[in-house]
Design a protein around this motif. Structure first.
Motif, PDB file in Angstrom:
ATOM      1  N   PHE A 190       0.849  -1.182   0.000  1.00  0.00           N
ATOM      2  CA  PHE A 190       0.000   0.000   0.000  1.00  0.00           C
ATOM      3  C   PHE A 190       0.890   1.238   0.000  1.00  0.00           C
ATOM      4  O   PHE A 190       1.569   1.530   0.993  1.00  0.00           O
ATOM      5  CB  PHE A 190      -0.888   0.019   1.249  1.00  0.00           C
ATOM      6  CG  PHE A 190      -1.816  -1.154   1.363  1.00  0.00           C
ATOM      7  CD1 PHE A 190      -3.129  -1.060   0.928  1.00  0.00           C
ATOM      8  CD2 PHE A 190      -1.378  -2.361   1.901  1.00  0.00           C
ATOM      9  CE1 PHE A 190      -3.989  -2.139   1.031  1.00  0.00           C
ATOM     10  CE2 PHE A 190      -2.232  -3.444   2.012  1.00  0.00           C
ATOM     11  CZ  PHE A 190      -3.539  -3.336   1.569  1.00  0.00           C
ATOM     12  N   PRO A 191       0.936   1.996  -1.107  1.00  0.00           N
ATOM     13  CA  PRO A 191       1.751   3.217  -1.126  1.00  0.00           C
ATOM     14  C   PRO A 191       1.273   4.210  -0.067  1.00  0.00           C
ATOM     15  O   PRO A 191       0.065   4.390   0.142  1.00  0.00           O
ATOM     16  CB  PRO A 191       1.528   3.761  -2.535  1.00  0.00           C
ATOM     17  CG  PRO A 191       1.056   2.595  -3.336  1.00  0.00           C
ATOM     18  CD  PRO A 191       0.283   1.742  -2.393  1.00  0.00           C
ATOM     19  N   VAL A 192       2.222   4.833   0.618  1.00  0.00           N
ATOM     20  CA  VAL A 192       1.911   5.749   1.704  1.00  0.00           C
ATOM     21  C   VAL A 192       1.862   7.184   1.183  1.00  0.00           C
ATOM     22  O   VAL A 192       2.797   7.653   0.532  1.00  0.00           O
ATOM     23  CB  VAL A 192       2.958   5.626   2.829  1.00  0.00           C
ATOM     24  CG1 VAL A 192       2.833   6.777   3.814  1.00  0.00           C
ATOM     25  CG2 VAL A 192       2.801   4.294   3.543  1.00  0.00           C
ATOM     26  N   GLU A 193       0.746   7.869   1.458  1.00  0.00           N
ATOM     27  CA  GLU A 193       0.630   9.310   1.245  1.00  0.00           C
ATOM     28  C   GLU A 193       0.209   9.926   2.576  1.00  0.00           C
ATOM     29  O   GLU A 193      -0.679   9.403   3.251  1.00  0.00           O
ATOM     30  CB  GLU A 193      -0.413   9.624   0.165  1.00  0.00           C
ATOM     31  CG  GLU A 193      -0.081   9.060  -1.210  1.00  0.00           C
ATOM     32  CD  GLU A 193      -1.203   9.285  -2.200  1.00  0.00           C
ATOM     33  OE1 GLU A 193      -2.202   9.947  -1.821  1.00  0.00           O
ATOM     34  OE2 GLU A 193      -1.103   8.801  -3.336  1.00  0.00           O
ATOM     35  N   ARG A 194       0.859  11.009   2.958  1.00  0.00           N
ATOM     36  CA  ARG A 194       0.604  11.595   4.274  1.00  0.00           C
ATOM     37  C   ARG A 194       0.152  13.053   4.152  1.00  0.00           C
ATOM     38  O   ARG A 194       0.388  13.708   3.127  1.00  0.00           O
ATOM     39  CB  ARG A 194       1.860  11.504   5.148  1.00  0.00           C
ATOM     40  CG  ARG A 194       2.299  10.063   5.416  1.00  0.00           C
ATOM     41  CD  ARG A 194       3.477   9.990   6.384  1.00  0.00           C
ATOM     42  NE  ARG A 194       3.907   8.621   6.615  1.00  0.00           N
ATOM     43  CZ  ARG A 194       3.377   7.791   7.502  1.00  0.00           C
ATOM     44  NH1 ARG A 194       2.379   8.233   8.292  1.00  0.00           N
ATOM     45  NH2 ARG A 194       3.809   6.562   7.629  1.00  0.00           N
ATOM     46  N   HIS A 195      -0.494  13.540   5.216  1.00  0.00           N
ATOM     47  CA  HIS A 195      -0.903  14.939   5.244  1.00  0.00           C
ATOM     48  C   HIS A 195      -0.729  15.459   6.670  1.00  0.00           C
ATOM     49  O   HIS A 195      -0.850  14.707   7.641  1.00  0.00           O
ATOM     50  CB  HIS A 195      -2.356  15.094   4.780  1.00  0.00           C
ATOM     51  CG  HIS A 195      -3.360  14.532   5.759  1.00  0.00           C
ATOM     52  ND1 HIS A 195      -4.126  15.347   6.559  1.00  0.00           N
ATOM     53  CD2 HIS A 195      -3.686  13.256   6.077  1.00  0.00           C
ATOM     54  CE1 HIS A 195      -4.907  14.579   7.315  1.00  0.00           C
ATOM     55  NE2 HIS A 195      -4.663  13.310   7.044  1.00  0.00           N
ATOM     56  N   PRO A 196      -0.434  16.726   6.832  1.00  0.00           N
ATOM     57  CA  PRO A 196      -0.224  17.274   8.174  1.00  0.00           C
ATOM     58  C   PRO A 196      -1.534  17.450   8.930  1.00  0.00           C
ATOM     59  O   PRO A 196      -2.610  17.584   8.337  1.00  0.00           O
ATOM     60  CB  PRO A 196       0.453  18.619   7.904  1.00  0.00           C
ATOM     61  CG  PRO A 196      -0.050  19.011   6.549  1.00  0.00           C
ATOM     62  CD  PRO A 196      -0.196  17.726   5.775  1.00  0.00           C
ATOM     63  N   ILE A 197      -1.435  17.450  10.260  1.00  0.00           N
ATOM     64  CA  ILE A 197      -2.586  17.729  11.118  1.00  0.00           C
ATOM     65  C   ILE A 197      -2.183  18.809  12.115  1.00  0.00           C
ATOM     66  O   ILE A 197      -1.001  19.092  12.312  1.00  0.00           O
ATOM     67  CB  ILE A 197      -3.070  16.468  11.862  1.00  0.00           C
ATOM     68  CG1 ILE A 197      -1.916  15.820  12.648  1.00  0.00           C
ATOM     69  CG2 ILE A 197      -3.700  15.470  10.909  1.00  0.00           C
ATOM     70  CD1 ILE A 197      -2.358  14.646  13.509  1.00  0.00           C
ATOM     71  N   ARG A 314      -6.747  10.367   4.120  1.00  0.00           N
ATOM     72  CA  ARG A 314      -7.982   9.609   4.366  1.00  0.00           C
ATOM     73  C   ARG A 314      -8.211   8.550   3.297  1.00  0.00           C
ATOM     74  O   ARG A 314      -8.687   7.444   3.587  1.00  0.00           O
ATOM     75  CB  ARG A 314      -9.170  10.571   4.412  1.00  0.00           C
ATOM     76  CG  ARG A 314      -9.180  11.464   5.630  1.00  0.00           C
ATOM     77  CD  ARG A 314      -9.266  10.666   6.909  1.00  0.00           C
ATOM     78  NE  ARG A 314      -9.285  11.526   8.083  1.00  0.00           N
ATOM     79  CZ  ARG A 314      -9.302  11.085   9.330  1.00  0.00           C
ATOM     80  NH1 ARG A 314      -9.274   9.774   9.543  1.00  0.00           N
ATOM     81  NH2 ARG A 314      -9.313  11.914  10.350  1.00  0.00           N
ATOM     82  N   ALA A 315      -7.885   8.866   2.059  1.00  0.00           N
ATOM     83  CA  ALA A 315      -8.108   7.902   0.982  1.00  0.00           C
ATOM     84  C   ALA A 315      -7.238   6.659   1.175  1.00  0.00           C
ATOM     85  O   ALA A 315      -7.704   5.521   1.030  1.00  0.00           O
ATOM     86  CB  ALA A 315      -7.827   8.547  -0.367  1.00  0.00           C
ATOM     87  N   VAL A 316      -5.948   6.867   1.489  1.00  0.00           N
ATOM     88  CA  VAL A 316      -5.048   5.731   1.700  1.00  0.00           C
ATOM     89  C   VAL A 316      -5.476   4.938   2.927  1.00  0.00           C
ATOM     90  O   VAL A 316      -5.532   3.703   2.906  1.00  0.00           O
ATOM     91  CB  VAL A 316      -3.593   6.220   1.855  1.00  0.00           C
ATOM     92  CG1 VAL A 316      -2.687   5.084   2.313  1.00  0.00           C
ATOM     93  CG2 VAL A 316      -3.090   6.800   0.542  1.00  0.00           C
ATOM     94  N   GLN A 317      -5.798   5.624   4.006  1.00  0.00           N
ATOM     95  CA  GLN A 317      -6.217   4.949   5.231  1.00  0.00           C
ATOM     96  C   GLN A 317      -7.458   4.111   4.997  1.00  0.00           C
ATOM     97  O   GLN A 317      -7.546   2.967   5.453  1.00  0.00           O
ATOM     98  CB  GLN A 317      -6.484   5.979   6.320  1.00  0.00           C
ATOM     99  CG  GLN A 317      -7.014   5.383   7.621  1.00  0.00           C
ATOM    100  CD  GLN A 317      -7.166   6.437   8.711  1.00  0.00           C
ATOM    101  OE1 GLN A 317      -6.323   7.316   8.852  1.00  0.00           O
ATOM    102  NE2 GLN A 317      -8.242   6.338   9.494  1.00  0.00           N
TER     103      GLN A 317
END
Length: 487
Positions: A190-197, A314-317
């Motif tokens: 599963f490729p990881v894409e991240r975003h800040p919170i 959210r999409a990756v999760q």
């Protein structure tokens, strides 16, 4: 030397004690291999190693038995490295600490390595013995069986001369194995894409602990829970009312061991901390109600986390948790041909997170190729729905039973003569190296047998002391009963 070295039969236990003292997890068998090679050379035995690292040792027949069929005694060098959470142990440097516990030998907080250390010890004990009658004898010790069967894959024609092979990697005294499952490894990426919170999030580690685990073939039918699956279930459903941001997943250590523990690093809004704790308590109670009779020590933990990485998008999760929760696991089909034996299964043994990818590692097993291919198709379909990749590697064949096996009949007859009862003739839902040996040595007659070992591949592993004596007596009887070569 530890207390086990004086158990009976002493030659076997003394060698096993030495084996325990030398670290030998998969991929780290070199020190033990060097010890064995030096020992064999010191006794004047012919010893060789092939490019894979397999060890071959040859011993002449005892006088008067030179015309018997040649026998290959076979074991593997490596052991599965598993330990309890609070056990301090480095399998690459620290010795195993065996001790006697009533009728059993077990280890202090780690796997014991009776799988396949007792078999290996018995092979060395035969080589060392002056009072065992046998024909031309070879010992084959293969490398890295537990993590990929590298030694069996690398075995080439021409290295062995024997007509009969006795595999010592079975785990129930009084049973003789004449067939086993094949398998293949699967890895879903599963490729990881991240975003800040923002700063208004609290970070936690949630986890599943206290499961029994075990061997993903031998124990797959027992209903033991898989920590990776329980964690995915919790995150995808039982925490769905909470705004959980997933940072990382980790669970299990080996694809061929049912995972006992799994953890997730998460972030939740500060105002939802109490709701998270309540949901964790509810899930813990649910697991106790569902699994408490079998998994009496299952716990769900919630601890503060110092993992400051950004969470997944959210999409990756969503895709990740849906796929892991939906992934098949456990028994897929029981055999119609061999009653009571699992035909096809799989185990989600490992989940791991690195900088760019979260990976799930599966081991698929089946007695038949079409069963293995069916499960591969299921994982391909799941990966397609999740828009991720799945790869298959290390496929190895099963070992088709031969009801006309001469050595099987010899084992049955000698066992009945000693114990006045027939042994159980079995097919095992686990990977034995015999299926791979059949490729370079298609005409070799093979069986597998061993002492009683409980809970292999887990820190609860133990071997029954009395059964080692029975196994050793049977080994001696078989070697004496091997017939003459055909003209």
């Amino acid at each position: 030397m530890s207390e086990i070295s004086q158990l009976s039969p002493q030659p076997v236990w003394a060698f096993f004690d030495q084996i325990c003292a030398i670290p030998h997890p998969s991929y780290h068998e070199a020190q033990l291999a060097a010890f064995i090679v030096d020992w064999a050379k010191g006794r004047g035995l012919e010893v060789r190693q092939d490019p894979t690292g397999n060890i071959f040792i040859r011993k002449p027949a005892t006088p008067g038995m030179e015309n018997r069929k040649g026998v290959v005694l076979q074991a593997h060098l490596d052991m599965v490295p598993q330990k309890n959470e609070h056990t301090e142990h480095d399998f690459t440097t620290d010795p195993i600490r065996p001790y006697i516990d009533g009728e059993w030998v077990t280890a202090d907080g780690t796997t014991l390595g009776a799988d396949n250390g007792i078999g290996m010890a018995s092979c060395l004990a035969v080589l060392a013995a002056d009072d065992i009658e046998h024909g031309p004898l070879e010992v084959l010790l293969t490398t890295n069986e537990e993590a990929g069967m590298d030694g069996a894959f690398g075995l080439e024609a021409g290295w062995l001369e024997g007509e009969v092979l006795l595999n010592t990697d079975s785990e129930q005294e009084g049973e003789i194995y004449m067939g086993c499952a094949g398998g293949v490894d699967a890895s879903m990426h599963f490729p990881v894409e991240r975003h800040p919170i923002g700063d208004n999030f609290a970070r936690f580690t949630v986890g599943i602990k206290g499961l029994k685990g075990g061997h993903s073939g031998v124990d797959i039918h027992t209903g033991r829970a898989n920590a990776n699956k329980l964690l995915a279930r919790m995150l995808s459903h039982h925490l769905s009312e909470i705004d959980v941001s997933l940072i990382a997943l980790r669970g299990g250590t080996l694809r061929n061991a049912i995972p006992r523990e799994a953890f997730a690093d998460i972030a939740v809004p500060v105002e939802q901390k109490d709701a998270l704790a309540a949901a964790i308590d509810n899930y813990a109670q649910l697991l106790h109600d569902e699994l408490g009779r079998l998994e009496e020590n299952v716990t769900v933990v919630l601890d503060a986390s110092d993992n400051q990485a950004d969470p997944l998008t959210r999409a990756v999760q969503s895709r990740l948790l849906a796929a892991l929760n939906a992934a098949p696991n456990g028994v897929i089909r029981m055999s119609d041909d061999v009653p009571g034996v699992v035909e096809t299964s799989l185990n989600l043994g490992v989940i791991q997170t690195d900088e760019h990818t979260i990976t799930g590692l599966f081991l698929i097993r089946s007695l038949i190729d079409s069963g293995r291919e069916m499960v591969q198709g299921m994982l391909r379909s799941l990966a397609g729905l999740a828009n991720v990749t799945v790869e298959f590697s290390g496929a190895y064949p099963g070992w088709k039973p031969d009801p006309d096996s001469e050595i099987m009949h010899i084992f049955r007859d000698t066992y009945e003569a000693i114990y006045q009862r027939k042994p159980d003739i079995m097919v095992i839902h686990a990977g034995l190296e015999c299926g791979l040996f059949k490729k370079p040595y298609p005409d070799m007659d093979m069986i597998s047998f061993g002492p009683t070992i409980k809970f292999p591949h887990s820190p609860d592993e133990k071997v029954n002391i009395e059964s080692v004596g029975h196994y050793w007596q049977q080994m001696r009887a078989i070697l004496k009963a091997i017939p003459e070569k055909r003209a």
